[in-house]
Design a protein around this motif. Sequence first.
Motif, short mmCIF file in Angstrom:
data_model
loop_
_atom_site.label_atom_id
_atom_site.label_comp_id
_atom_site.label_asym_id
_atom_site.label_seq_id
_atom_site.Cartn_x
_atom_site.Cartn_y
_atom_site.Cartn_z
N LEU A 108 126.34 44.28 -74.06
CA LEU A 108 125.64 43.28 -74.85
C LEU A 108 124.16 43.63 -74.82
O LEU A 108 123.58 43.81 -73.76
N TYR A 109 123.59 43.77 -75.97
CA TYR A 109 122.17 44.11 -76.09
C TYR A 109 121.43 42.88 -76.58
O TYR A 109 121.81 42.27 -77.57
N GLY A 138 109.90 39.16 -61.22
CA GLY A 138 110.81 38.02 -61.35
C GLY A 138 111.55 38.02 -62.67
O GLY A 138 112.76 37.80 -62.72
N MET A 139 110.83 38.28 -63.76
CA MET A 139 111.47 38.32 -65.08
C MET A 139 112.39 39.53 -65.17
O MET A 139 113.47 39.45 -65.75
N ARG A 140 111.98 40.64 -64.60
CA ARG A 140 112.84 41.84 -64.61
C ARG A 140 114.17 41.55 -63.93
O ARG A 140 115.23 41.91 -64.43
N SER A 141 114.14 40.83 -62.80
CA SER A 141 115.39 40.53 -62.10
C SER A 141 116.29 39.60 -62.92
O SER A 141 117.51 39.71 -62.89
N VAL A 142 115.69 38.69 -63.69
CA VAL A 142 116.48 37.80 -64.55
C VAL A 142 117.11 38.58 -65.69
O VAL A 142 118.31 38.42 -65.98
N LEU A 143 116.34 39.44 -66.34
CA LEU A 143 116.84 40.17 -67.51
C LEU A 143 117.86 41.24 -67.17
O LEU A 143 118.72 41.54 -67.98
N PHE A 144 117.77 41.81 -65.98
CA PHE A 144 118.64 42.93 -65.65
C PHE A 144 119.80 42.53 -64.74
O PHE A 144 120.39 43.36 -64.07
N LYS A 145 120.17 41.25 -64.73
CA LYS A 145 121.32 40.80 -63.94
C LYS A 145 122.59 41.23 -64.61
O LYS A 145 122.72 41.33 -65.77
#
Length: 64
Positions: free
Chosen positions: A32-33, A57-64
């Motif tokens: 899913l992109y 923090g945002m990187r960890s949310v987006l790359f879960k």
Amino acid sequence: MNSCYKVEGTIIPLLSPDKIQALISVARLKHLYVFLDYDGTVSEIVSEPEEAFLSDGMRSVLFK
């Protein structure tokens, strides 16, 4: 169905059966992109777009 309900003060719309089925179909995809506007959406607004960066923090949310 255009109803909604409230949870802890947040109004949550109910989805129609066809929209629920569409979400289930998307959830079953192997990949899913998601394309997001970067500056001001997933990073702070900056005067020059090239100065925008993704916080940890945002990187960890987006790359879960």
